[in-house]
Write a protein that holds these residues in place. Sequence first.
Motif, mmCIF file in Angstrom:
data_model
loop_
_atom_site.group_PDB
_atom_site.id
_atom_site.type_symbol
_atom_site.label_atom_id
_atom_site.label_comp_id
_atom_site.label_asym_id
_atom_site.label_seq_id
_atom_site.Cartn_x
_atom_site.Cartn_y
_atom_site.Cartn_z
ATOM 1 N N LEU A 185 -13.620 0.096 -11.278
ATOM 2 C CA LEU A 185 -12.266 -0.294 -10.888
ATOM 3 C C LEU A 185 -12.285 -1.201 -9.658
ATOM 4 O O LEU A 185 -11.636 -2.263 -9.648
ATOM 5 N N LEU A 186 -13.015 -0.799 -8.615
ATOM 6 C CA LEU A 186 -12.975 -1.527 -7.349
ATOM 7 C C LEU A 186 -14.030 -2.623 -7.248
ATOM 8 O O LEU A 186 -13.853 -3.566 -6.460
ATOM 9 N N ILE A 215 -3.819 0.109 2.352
ATOM 10 C CA ILE A 215 -4.582 0.507 1.165
ATOM 11 C C ILE A 215 -3.655 0.624 -0.039
ATOM 12 O O ILE A 215 -3.987 0.165 -1.141
ATOM 13 N N GLU A 216 -2.481 1.231 0.167
ATOM 14 C CA GLU A 216 -1.516 1.368 -0.930
ATOM 15 C C GLU A 216 -1.098 0.002 -1.457
ATOM 16 O O GLU A 216 -1.045 -0.236 -2.679
ATOM 17 N N GLN A 217 -0.792 -0.920 -0.541
ATOM 18 C CA GLN A 217 -0.340 -2.249 -0.958
ATOM 19 C C GLN A 217 -1.438 -3.026 -1.665
ATOM 20 O O GLN A 217 -1.186 -3.715 -2.660
ATOM 21 N N GLU A 218 -2.666 -2.908 -1.181
ATOM 22 C CA GLU A 218 -3.784 -3.638 -1.812
ATOM 23 C C GLU A 218 -3.971 -3.207 -3.266
ATOM 24 O O GLU A 218 -4.135 -4.036 -4.162
ATOM 25 N N ALA A 249 -12.215 -0.093 1.141
ATOM 26 C CA ALA A 249 -11.385 0.471 2.203
ATOM 27 C C ALA A 249 -11.442 -0.395 3.452
ATOM 28 O O ALA A 249 -10.406 -0.663 4.089
ATOM 29 N N GLY A 250 -12.636 -0.846 3.824
ATOM 30 C CA GLY A 250 -12.756 -1.697 5.007
ATOM 31 C C GLY A 250 -12.040 -3.019 4.834
ATOM 32 O O GLY A 250 -11.399 -3.518 5.779
ATOM 33 N N ASP A 251 -12.132 -3.628 3.663
ATOM 34 C CA ASP A 251 -11.459 -4.908 3.429
ATOM 35 C C ASP A 251 -9.939 -4.751 3.443
ATOM 36 O O ASP A 251 -9.221 -5.599 3.984
ATOM 37 N N ALA A 252 -9.431 -3.653 2.858
ATOM 38 C CA ALA A 252 -7.983 -3.494 2.740
ATOM 39 C C ALA A 252 -7.337 -3.202 4.091
ATOM 40 O O ALA A 252 -6.228 -3.672 4.374
ATOM 41 N N ALA A 253 -7.986 -2.424 4.938
ATOM 42 C CA ALA A 253 -7.380 -1.986 6.207
ATOM 43 C C ALA A 253 -7.954 -2.746 7.392
ATOM 44 O O ALA A 253 -7.936 -2.246 8.519
ATOM 45 N N ARG A 254 -8.396 -3.994 7.171
ATOM 46 C CA ARG A 254 -9.060 -4.748 8.237
ATOM 47 C C ARG A 254 -8.128 -4.990 9.423
ATOM 48 O O ARG A 254 -8.533 -4.914 10.579
ATOM 49 N N ASP A 255 -6.869 -5.287 9.127
ATOM 50 C CA ASP A 255 -5.942 -5.667 10.203
ATOM 51 C C ASP A 255 -5.021 -4.525 10.626
ATOM 52 O O ASP A 255 -4.124 -4.738 11.450
ATOM 53 N N ALA A 256 -5.167 -3.335 10.077
ATOM 54 C CA ALA A 256 -4.275 -2.217 10.408
ATOM 55 C C ALA A 256 -4.644 -1.634 11.766
ATOM 56 O O ALA A 256 -5.817 -1.610 12.153
ATOM 57 N N ARG A 257 -3.607 -1.150 12.478
ATOM 58 C CA ARG A 257 -3.829 -0.611 13.811
ATOM 59 C C ARG A 257 -3.503 0.888 13.904
ATOM 60 O O ARG A 257 -4.162 1.612 14.651
ATOM 61 N N THR A 258 -2.519 1.347 13.200
ATOM 62 C CA THR A 258 -2.107 2.757 13.277
ATOM 63 C C THR A 258 -2.464 3.456 11.970
ATOM 64 O O THR A 258 -2.694 2.799 10.944
ATOM 65 N N PRO A 259 -2.532 4.779 11.992
ATOM 66 C CA PRO A 259 -2.825 5.498 10.743
ATOM 67 C C PRO A 259 -1.866 5.148 9.611
ATOM 68 O O PRO A 259 -2.298 5.021 8.468
ATOM 69 N N MET A 266 -7.305 5.526 -3.889
ATOM 70 C CA MET A 266 -6.661 5.475 -2.572
ATOM 71 C C MET A 266 -7.024 6.696 -1.726
ATOM 72 O O MET A 266 -7.241 6.573 -0.511
ATOM 73 N N ALA A 267 -7.072 7.886 -2.344
ATOM 74 C CA ALA A 267 -7.403 9.081 -1.571
ATOM 75 C C ALA A 267 -8.796 8.964 -0.960
ATOM 76 O O ALA A 267 -9.009 9.306 0.213
ATOM 77 N N LEU A 268 -9.767 8.470 -1.727
ATOM 78 C CA LEU A 268 -11.125 8.320 -1.191
ATOM 79 C C LEU A 268 -11.197 7.205 -0.154
ATOM 80 O O LEU A 268 -11.904 7.336 0.856
ATOM 81 N N MET A 269 -10.473 6.109 -0.369
ATOM 82 C CA MET A 269 -10.453 5.031 0.617
ATOM 83 C C MET A 269 -9.827 5.515 1.933
ATOM 84 O O MET A 269 -10.305 5.187 3.019
ATOM 85 N N ALA A 270 -8.762 6.305 1.823
ATOM 86 C CA ALA A 270 -8.143 6.838 3.037
ATOM 87 C C ALA A 270 -9.086 7.802 3.747
ATOM 88 O O ALA A 270 -9.151 7.819 4.986
ATOM 89 N N ARG A 271 -9.811 8.615 2.985
ATOM 90 C CA ARG A 271 -10.794 9.521 3.600
ATOM 91 C C ARG A 271 -11.846 8.726 4.372
ATOM 92 O O ARG A 271 -12.265 9.132 5.470
#
Length: 800
Positions: A485-486, A451-454, A434-444, A502-507
């Motif tokens: 898987l991950l 995360i979805e795209q990764e 989760a941290g690697d996928a959303a490293r550059d994201a700014r908004t929810p 994805m649900a757990l990564m988003a959580r």
Amino acid sequence: MSAPTAVPAPTSAEPVAVPVARVSPVRRFAEVAVPLVAVLLALTPLLPVYGGATLLRPVLGGALLGTLLALAMVRWRWNGLVATAVTLAATAVLGGPLATPDATIASVVPTPTSLAQVVRGAALGWKDALTLQPPLGDSGWLTVPPFLLALVGALAGVRLARAGDRWAPLSAVPAPVVLVGAVLLGSRDTVLPAVVGAVLGLGLLLWASWRAGRFRLRRPAALAVLLVVALGAGIGGGAAVQAADDRFVLRERLVPPFDPYDYPSPLSAFRSFVKQDDTVDLFTVTGLPQGGRIRLATFDRFDGVVWNVAGDGSSRSSGQFRRVGSTVDDTGAAVAGERAEVDIRVDGLTGVWLPTVGAAESITFDDATAQSELRYNDATGSAVLTGGLTTGTHYTVDTVIPAEPEDTQIGAAAVAPTDLPEPSGVPDAVVTAAGDAARDARTPLEVARAIEQELAESGYFSHGLTAAGDYPSLSGHGADRLTALLGGDLMVGDDEQYASAMALMAREMGLPARVVMGFVPGMTDDGTIAAREAAEPITVSGADLHAWVEIPFDGYGWITFDPTPPESQTPQEDDETSPSEPEPQVAQPPPPPADPVDPPDDDAEDPQTDDPGQDTELTVWQTVLLGVAAGSGVLLLIAAPFLAIVALKARRRRRRRSDPAPVRRVVGGWQEVLDLATDLRLSTDPLATRRETAVALGAAFGGHQPADGRRGRRDRDAHDLAPAVRELAAHADAVVFGPGEPTVDQARRFWSDVDRTLARMRAATPRRARWRGRFTARSLRARAAVRRRDRAIRTRRQQR
């Protein structure tokens, strides 16, 4: 001065016409209108529970039917048995058109089905009305309870109002009893019961005072103060009750009967659906709008092994599975989107989970039994049938398909405040990914899309079915499977694993995500849905099964995310198009078992378990017992006035027989004979002597002769009755007018003669007249009139 002459003896035991005082039309109208309006007012707390106008037909029809039955009882003077039989028959037959019109022909002609629904509603409707989530609607037998309340309340009120001055004040009692029943069946949003009770109590108090002859308008100021105080107390008390957090609402004290933890997670059975692919038609849907998704179950609780349905009330956003009627809720009114009427017919789909679409406003089944088994969770949009789905189950969903906003519309919107159960047993691989996928994201929204795209771009798709030549891929979505898987060298899986990941990564990134399992007919490889006509029937199979993720955004509701890679994105294709990649055996994960491991059989849903059958058997016995109990209660309520008459006569007889003065015992015994004659509708002159009255009674019984000249047992009893009555009258005169006081033993012997005489009088009377005499209040009213006359005479003498 000569003695009063005896009344001419009647020629038979038939009723003798007695002049009756005329009653003004205004009073006759009030005796019907006041109890009727009071019962209708008492039922107003049920209006929001059933959805307003839905309640008008059963309540107005039941009140009118009860009024007509009460007037018929007065007009034709039915005894208790006849009145009870006619009431039950009319309720069963006319209850169909009034309370269960869907089971009748053209909503008018009763059918065996409507009769059965009225009976079942009388037994089970009370439980359903308390456990279903308002608004209840009018499906099945749900409107039978208010129909019965209106019928019995109006019947008892009008019957008591027309029973004479002695009983008329009691006509104010049925409406408050009905109000108590309505409040118990009500909800927290019901009409203020305290206001209704205050208005009802004040009006009925004035009515009872007027019918008792004690209402006076000599003090208008006091009456006005009473009116203001009662209304003020009702309105103020109602507001206080409404604002109180600890207000008692019966339906909120009942435990919902459905517990999702009693059933395996449907997500664990994902591969079993996939195995069927398109070889089994699960159900057919008609009217599904373009782009519509069919929801089977929503999962918001992760325990390290499976995603499961919360729905037990442990968190507000998980909701609860509650019993609902055909009207699920008014949720669609607050949802922007396309309205649709979706028709679904089940074919091969099994289990308890019911396919739903959008924000359902109503779910209507063809079968009343299936309707009663419906449980709905309006927080997640999931529904179940506790008895399980069967082939041929057919229902219609009136729904609103929420509009899906564009990302540019959502922009930097924050996630909506949501209370979901905290996940447990989350593997470390989820946190790292989760941290690697959303490293550059700014908004929810950017976090969720990253995360979805990764997952969709870096992963590979495979159901792991060796028969179909799929790349090896383990089933399941627990902590071990997500770690593989991950954290493995190659990310391979299907909707079950990617949606869970994805649900757990988003959580982990602070987004309240949940997993949804359902069907998306016509979804292409690139994630779009093929165009089609909305009215075109669609046959849904396992090939249409998908799982996705939903995240709520403030002002936009739950937004859908599809993290699963396209089905064409497989490791084999990647190897063929990328020769520079390492050898396949290097890129592959650790060797899986020879055969793909599918979920255990007990994880897959199986509606043919022993529990539904046992529940059905228990339900049948419960239905019988509840039917007997409900029928006994209705009979007891209808028979209550007649039982009260019998009890009052028994009390009067006991007092006369146990009077401490022997002479009054003897006089009371003779009065018992006169009262029985009055109940048998034999007229006697109140001014005649005992001997003259005895001659008249003997002639009344002895003058009847059978048409064929033969004498039966009843005729012999009538022939022997005349000398017995004359002897009893002579004995009473001797005791009352003789020298000295009679002894207790003489009074006891006199009552023995009275008992034998009464038995002969009943035996000489036709059976119908005999039973009618047991339950009539003629003698009670006559004695009350005598007492009122005596009081008036004493009052006039005192005034002189």
